[in-house]
Design a protein around this motif. Structure first.
Motif, PDB file in Angstrom:
ATOM      1  N   ILE A  36      -9.008 -10.603  -9.802  1.00  0.00           N
ATOM      2  CA  ILE A  36      -9.928  -9.519  -9.440  1.00  0.00           C
ATOM      3  C   ILE A  36      -9.134  -8.256  -9.104  1.00  0.00           C
ATOM      4  N   GLY A  37      -8.060  -8.431  -8.329  1.00  0.00           N
ATOM      5  CA  GLY A  37      -7.215  -7.292  -7.988  1.00  0.00           C
ATOM      6  C   GLY A  37      -6.567  -6.679  -9.215  1.00  0.00           C
ATOM      7  N   THR A  38      -6.165  -7.522 -10.157  1.00  0.00           N
ATOM      8  CA  THR A  38      -5.571  -7.030 -11.397  1.00  0.00           C
ATOM      9  C   THR A  38      -6.565  -6.179 -12.177  1.00  0.00           C
ATOM     10  N   TYR A  39      -7.812  -6.633 -12.233  1.00  0.00           N
ATOM     11  CA  TYR A  39      -8.807  -5.884 -12.998  1.00  0.00           C
ATOM     12  C   TYR A  39      -9.099  -4.527 -12.357  1.00  0.00           C
ATOM     13  N   ALA A  40      -8.913  -4.454 -11.032  1.00  0.00           N
ATOM     14  CA  ALA A  40      -9.107  -3.158 -10.364  1.00  0.00           C
ATOM     15  C   ALA A  40      -8.067  -2.149 -10.830  1.00  0.00           C
ATOM     16  N   GLY A  41      -6.868  -2.629 -11.143  1.00  0.00           N
ATOM     17  CA  GLY A  41      -5.841  -1.760 -11.732  1.00  0.00           C
ATOM     18  C   GLY A  41      -5.189  -0.836 -10.726  1.00  0.00           C
ATOM     19  N   GLY A  42      -3.884  -0.658 -10.878  1.00  0.00           N
ATOM     20  CA  GLY A  42      -3.125   0.261 -10.030  1.00  0.00           C
ATOM     21  C   GLY A  42      -2.580   1.387 -10.878  1.00  0.00           C
ATOM     22  N   TRP A  43      -3.420   2.394 -11.133  1.00  0.00           N
ATOM     23  CA  TRP A  43      -3.099   3.395 -12.160  1.00  0.00           C
ATOM     24  C   TRP A  43      -1.885   4.237 -11.840  1.00  0.00           C
ATOM     25  N   ARG A  44      -1.593   4.448 -10.557  1.00  0.00           N
ATOM     26  CA  ARG A  44      -0.414   5.234 -10.215  1.00  0.00           C
ATOM     27  C   ARG A  44       0.855   4.549 -10.751  1.00  0.00           C
ATOM     28  N   ILE A  45       0.943   3.237 -10.540  1.00  0.00           N
ATOM     29  CA  ILE A  45       2.126   2.495 -10.962  1.00  0.00           C
ATOM     30  C   ILE A  45       2.117   2.291 -12.474  1.00  0.00           C
ATOM     31  N   ILE A  46       0.939   2.131 -13.058  1.00  0.00           N
ATOM     32  CA  ILE A  46       0.843   1.990 -14.512  1.00  0.00           C
ATOM     33  C   ILE A  46       1.444   3.207 -15.198  1.00  0.00           C
ATOM     34  N   ARG A  47       1.178   4.392 -14.676  1.00  0.00           N
ATOM     35  CA  ARG A  47       1.747   5.606 -15.270  1.00  0.00           C
ATOM     36  C   ARG A  47       3.271   5.618 -15.151  1.00  0.00           C
ATOM     37  N   THR A  48       3.791   5.144 -14.004  1.00  0.00           N
ATOM     38  CA  THR A  48       5.239   5.132 -13.818  1.00  0.00           C
ATOM     39  C   THR A  48       5.918   4.219 -14.828  1.00  0.00           C
ATOM     40  N   LEU A  49       5.431   2.984 -14.952  1.00  0.00           N
ATOM     41  CA  LEU A  49       6.065   2.035 -15.856  1.00  0.00           C
ATOM     42  C   LEU A  49       5.805   2.374 -17.318  1.00  0.00           C
ATOM     43  N   GLY A  50       4.605   2.869 -17.611  1.00  0.00           N
ATOM     44  CA  GLY A  50       4.223   3.069 -18.999  1.00  0.00           C
ATOM     45  C   GLY A  50       4.816   4.294 -19.655  1.00  0.00           C
ATOM     46  N   SER A  51       5.118   5.337 -18.888  1.00  0.00           N
ATOM     47  CA  SER A  51       5.551   6.567 -19.543  1.00  0.00           C
ATOM     48  C   SER A  51       6.681   7.315 -18.846  1.00  0.00           C
ATOM     49  N   ARG A  52       6.940   7.035 -17.580  1.00  0.00           N
ATOM     50  CA  ARG A  52       7.934   7.842 -16.873  1.00  0.00           C
ATOM     51  C   ARG A  52       9.368   7.363 -17.068  1.00  0.00           C
ATOM     52  N   ILE A  53       9.569   6.058 -17.374  1.00  0.00           N
ATOM     53  CA  ILE A  53      10.934   5.568 -17.563  1.00  0.00           C
ATOM     54  C   ILE A  53      11.436   5.949 -18.948  1.00  0.00           C
ATOM     55  N   MET A  91       0.821  -1.205   0.000  1.00  0.00           N
ATOM     56  CA  MET A  91       0.000   0.000   0.000  1.00  0.00           C
ATOM     57  C   MET A  91       0.860   1.262   0.000  1.00  0.00           C
ATOM     58  N   ILE A  92       1.961   1.229   0.739  1.00  0.00           N
ATOM     59  CA  ILE A  92       2.866   2.376   0.751  1.00  0.00           C
ATOM     60  C   ILE A  92       3.447   2.598  -0.641  1.00  0.00           C
ATOM     61  N   ALA A  93       3.902   1.520  -1.271  1.00  0.00           N
ATOM     62  CA  ALA A  93       4.492   1.631  -2.609  1.00  0.00           C
ATOM     63  C   ALA A  93       3.463   2.097  -3.630  1.00  0.00           C
ATOM     64  N   TRP A  94       2.234   1.564  -3.517  1.00  0.00           N
ATOM     65  CA  TRP A  94       1.167   1.987  -4.441  1.00  0.00           C
ATOM     66  C   TRP A  94       0.877   3.476  -4.270  1.00  0.00           C
ATOM     67  N   TRP A  95       0.810   3.939  -3.035  1.00  0.00           N
ATOM     68  CA  TRP A  95       0.505   5.342  -2.779  1.00  0.00           C
ATOM     69  C   TRP A  95       1.583   6.250  -3.356  1.00  0.00           C
ATOM     70  N   ARG A  96       2.818   5.791  -3.295  1.00  0.00           N
ATOM     71  CA  ARG A  96       3.926   6.569  -3.829  1.00  0.00           C
ATOM     72  C   ARG A  96       4.097   6.393  -5.339  1.00  0.00           C
ATOM     73  N   GLY A  97       3.330   5.474  -5.938  1.00  0.00           N
ATOM     74  CA  GLY A  97       3.447   5.217  -7.375  1.00  0.00           C
ATOM     75  C   GLY A  97       4.721   4.507  -7.752  1.00  0.00           C
ATOM     76  N   MET A  98       5.344   3.809  -6.791  1.00  0.00           N
ATOM     77  CA  MET A  98       6.601   3.128  -7.046  1.00  0.00           C
ATOM     78  C   MET A  98       6.356   1.642  -7.299  1.00  0.00           C
TER      79      MET A  98
END
Length: 336
Positions: A234-251, A94-101
């Motif tokens: 089920i958790g995957t379908y909920a999606g973790g958009w903060r981390i998706i943005r990091t991996l998909g466009s920030r690197i 949860m900490i990592a998700w909140w930080r988008g890491m």
């Protein structure tokens, strides 16, 4: 012991699996979404289905988590170690998700098990950490997998650039967008093989500690695998958009060929690790592969500051989750 304590561990295990699903959804779909190969919801649906299917193939990883990380005493203290480990891993996720890491749920679970076992051993409960096994089954794969992802991503992308050097950019990009459907599915299948099984291993460990299984019997219950696979999807379908943005466009700014190369490389690393029973990080595999494919363009195309932040999160995950798990175990132990 009665089944109530085991049921608590099962609930916590499924809670961790759910956080693992939305925390690690980015591993399978971020590249496909960022290159517009798939829409977000279609990508999440595909990842959820392949996570579910892959969950039934990763029993060897579950046995590593259940039998090769820690030893727990029989009775309430052993069950408390399992519970503390899961709470520590959930909190870190949860900490990592909140930080988008994009940290590693796998390493959070290993850290949680180690931290809770150390606290129990310090308190005289008889738990211990299997250091040699952790080195062989966790530390070595933890070091090798990002190296293989980095080198493999660079090699695959280099081969693609050479093979398609005379192709028209537009049709080539469209072709790789279609190919990414396959590579994203392969990545999600590998994630399911790795991550659905891991919490099932903790459940098996709790069954032994509670006396419902003979000592040393770490065969993985089918219902634990099935429930973990379903909750992970089920958790995957909920999606973790903060981390998706990091991996998909920030690197890096991904193109369809780069997305395909990264996913294909990471999926291969996951399959090899699962075959050996090594609980590696899907996050490390895909993140390092993205850096590898980006480096083929130029070193400047990789945002090294973001990559460095991700690496720091990797380093902190095991001790961070372990510290939380140790505190949680000691709190539980005061009421035993």
């Amino acid at each position: 012991m009665d089944w109530a304590s085991v049921a608590l561990v099962v609930v916590l295990a499924l809670g961790f699996t759910y956080t693992n699903g939305f925390h690690d959804a980015a591993n399978a779909i971020a590249t496909s979404v960022s290159t517009r190969a798939l829409t977000p919801r279609i990508a999440l649906g595909l990842a959820a289905v392949m996570n579910l299917v892959g969950g039934f193939v990763g029993v060897r990883v579950a046995q590593t988590i259940g039998g090769d990380i820690i030893s727990v005493p029989k009775g309430g203290a052993g069950v408390a170690v399992c519970a503390g480990a899961l709470v520590g891993a959930i909190c870190w996720n949860m900490i990592a998700w909140w930080r988008g890491m994009p940290s590693s749920s796998s390493h959070a679970l290993v850290g949680g098990l180690g931290g809770a076992a150390l606290a129990a051993g310090w308190a005289g409960a008889g738990a211990s950490v299997k250091w040699q096994s952790i080195f062989d089954n966790v530390v070595v794969p933890m070091v090798l997998s990002p190296v293989l992802g980095l080198v493999g991503g660079f090699a695959v992308m280099t081969a693609i650039l050479w093979l398609f050097r005379r192709s028209a950019p537009g049709p080539t990009a469209r072709g790789f967008r279609y190919a990414q459907t396959v590579s994203a599915a392969a990545m999600a299948f590998g994630h399911g093989m790795q991550d659905a099984a891991k919490t099932a291993g903790v459940v098996a460990l709790a069954l032994v500690a509670s006396g419902h299984r003979a000592p040393g019997d770490l065969s993985i219950p089918w219902w634990a695998i099935a429930s973990s696979a379903v909750v992970l999807s089920i958790g995957t379908y909920a999606g973790g958009w903060r981390i998706i943005r990091t991996l998909g466009s920030r690197i890096i700014d991904l193109t369809p060929p780069q997305g395909f190369a990264a996913e294909a490389t990471a999926a291969t690393v996951l399959y090899v690790a699962t075959a050996t029973g090594a609980p590696i990080s899907t996050t490390q595999a895909i993140s390092s592969a993205i850096v590898g494919v980006g480096a083929t363009r130029s070193a400047k195309s990789v945002r090294w500051g973001v990559a460095r932040s991700i690496a720091i999160a990797w380093v902190l995950t095991i001790p961070g989750a372990g510290l939380i798990a140790a505190v949680v175990y000691l709190l539980i132990a005061t009421f035993l």
